[in-house]
Scaffold this active site. Structure first.
Site, PDB file in Angstrom:
ATOM      1  N   ASP A  68       0.688  -1.154   0.194  1.00 17.18           N
ATOM      2  CA  ASP A  68      -0.073   0.143   0.113  1.00 17.18           C
ATOM      3  C   ASP A  68       0.962   1.490   0.087  1.00 17.18           C
ATOM      4  OD1 ASP A  68       0.497  -1.032   2.692  1.00 17.18           O
ATOM      5  OD2 ASP A  68      -0.881   0.388   3.516  1.00 17.18           O
ATOM      6  N   ASP A 175       4.277   4.200   8.655  1.00 19.02           N
ATOM      7  CA  ASP A 175       3.629   3.078   9.608  1.00 19.02           C
ATOM      8  C   ASP A 175       4.600   2.873  10.836  1.00 19.02           C
ATOM      9  OD1 ASP A 175       1.913   3.409   7.358  1.00 19.02           O
ATOM     10  OD2 ASP A 175       1.811   1.340   6.925  1.00 19.02           O
ATOM     11  N   HIS A 246      -3.352   7.322   6.652  1.00 20.96           N
ATOM     12  CA  HIS A 246      -3.339   6.105   6.667  1.00 20.96           C
ATOM     13  C   HIS A 246      -4.398   5.439   7.820  1.00 20.96           C
ATOM     14  CE1 HIS A 246      -1.621   2.058   7.328  1.00 20.96           C
ATOM     15  NE2 HIS A 246      -1.068   2.117   6.238  1.00 20.96           N
TER      16      HIS A 246
END
Length: 283
Positions: A68, A175, A246
């Site tokens: 992603d 992330d 996100h």
């Protein structure tokens, strides 16, 4: 070009469904320099919708090798090439991107060779250069200085990035699970763009996905940050504004802006942006 960040894709995770947002990609415009940050599915259309000519692409930064965040890197570069790209593009990121590019070129070798021979285009392979990020050293992109910090996102290597120029600074968390060290990395930034999830929405998301087991839930809990913790980091860092990106989940109608706002209210009362595809945040 005014200084801003455009959130092109704001969904956490690689899947898309009817009505969902796109996976992660961003465009940073600062001091006249444009930088694409992550290349999830939809990045090419997102850039065009922001008014950017793809032939002007020159700098890309990737946080990590989850699909992603880099699935559309090859297609973006190829589409920019057929749209007129003839100047070099530099891609910064973790180890493995050059290997990905080699395999992408191999998968498209017939098309690329035909377009070079039949249309007179420059060699695509020669236009793209990769630089492996070293988090112990900063680097520059035109007028921007960039610092990287390894995040907690097992089982892959992931980096947060801080971009600075002319007294302005923007931090992308990448992330990561809750990481108090992020507050020092983001200290005083004009904008912190932090990944976030809603814990109460995860069971319904698991059921909707349908083909994962308890390991998927374990991954979320050990590798991503609850919205409340992202707010706590923003407050500790003293940033001027917080954007959540996100988003996990981003497409469940049972959990909208009110739930996200409630999740951060105890820790953050400053300027706040709940990311959606195409959002522009001024700097």
């Amino acid at each position: 070009m005014t200084d801003h960040v455009a959130l092109l894709g704001t969904k956490g995770g690689p899947a898309i469904r009817t009505g969902s947002t796109n996976p992660t990609s961003n465009l940073l415009c600062l001091s006249g320099q444009r930088v694409v940050v992550d290349c999830g599915l939809g990045v090419t259309r997102g850039l065009v919708d922001q008014g950017m000519a793809l032939k002007d692409l020159d700098q890309i930064v990737i946080t990590h090798l989850h699909s992603d965040h880099y699935l559309e890197l090859g297609p973006l570069l190829h589409t920019a090439w057929v749209a007129g790209l003839k100047t070099p593009v530099t891609v910064h990121g973790p180890e493995g991107l050059a290997e990905y590019w080699t395999h992408f070129l191999a998968s498209m070798q017939n098309d690329i060779a035909i377009r070079i021979e039949d249309e007179g285009r420059p060699d695509l392979a020669g236009l793209v250069h990769f630089k492996v990020v070293d988090p112990t050293r900063g680097f520059t992109i035109g007028p921007l200085t960039v610092r990287a910090m390894a995040t907690l996102h097992p089982p892959v290597t992931c980096y947060a990035y801080r971009f600075e120029s002319a007294g302005k600074s923007v931090v992308f968390s990448g992330d990561t699970s809750y990481m108090p060290e992020m507050a020092a990395f983001a200290a005083g930034a004009d904008l912190l763009i932090h990944e976030a999830m809603l814990g109460e929405a995860l069971p319904a998301l698991m059921a909707r996905i349908g083909n994962g087991d308890d390991r998927l839930m374990h991954h979320w809990l050990r590798a991503h940050t609850l919205a409340a913790d992202a707010a706590r980091i923003a407050a500790a860092a003293g940033v001027k504004a917080l954007a959540l990106n996100h988003l996990i989940p981003s497409d469940d109608p049972a959990f909208g802006e009110a739930e996200w706002q409630a999740s951060i209210a105890a820790d953050w009362s400053g300027p706040f942006y709940l990311g959606h595809d195409g959002m522009r945040i001024p700097l």
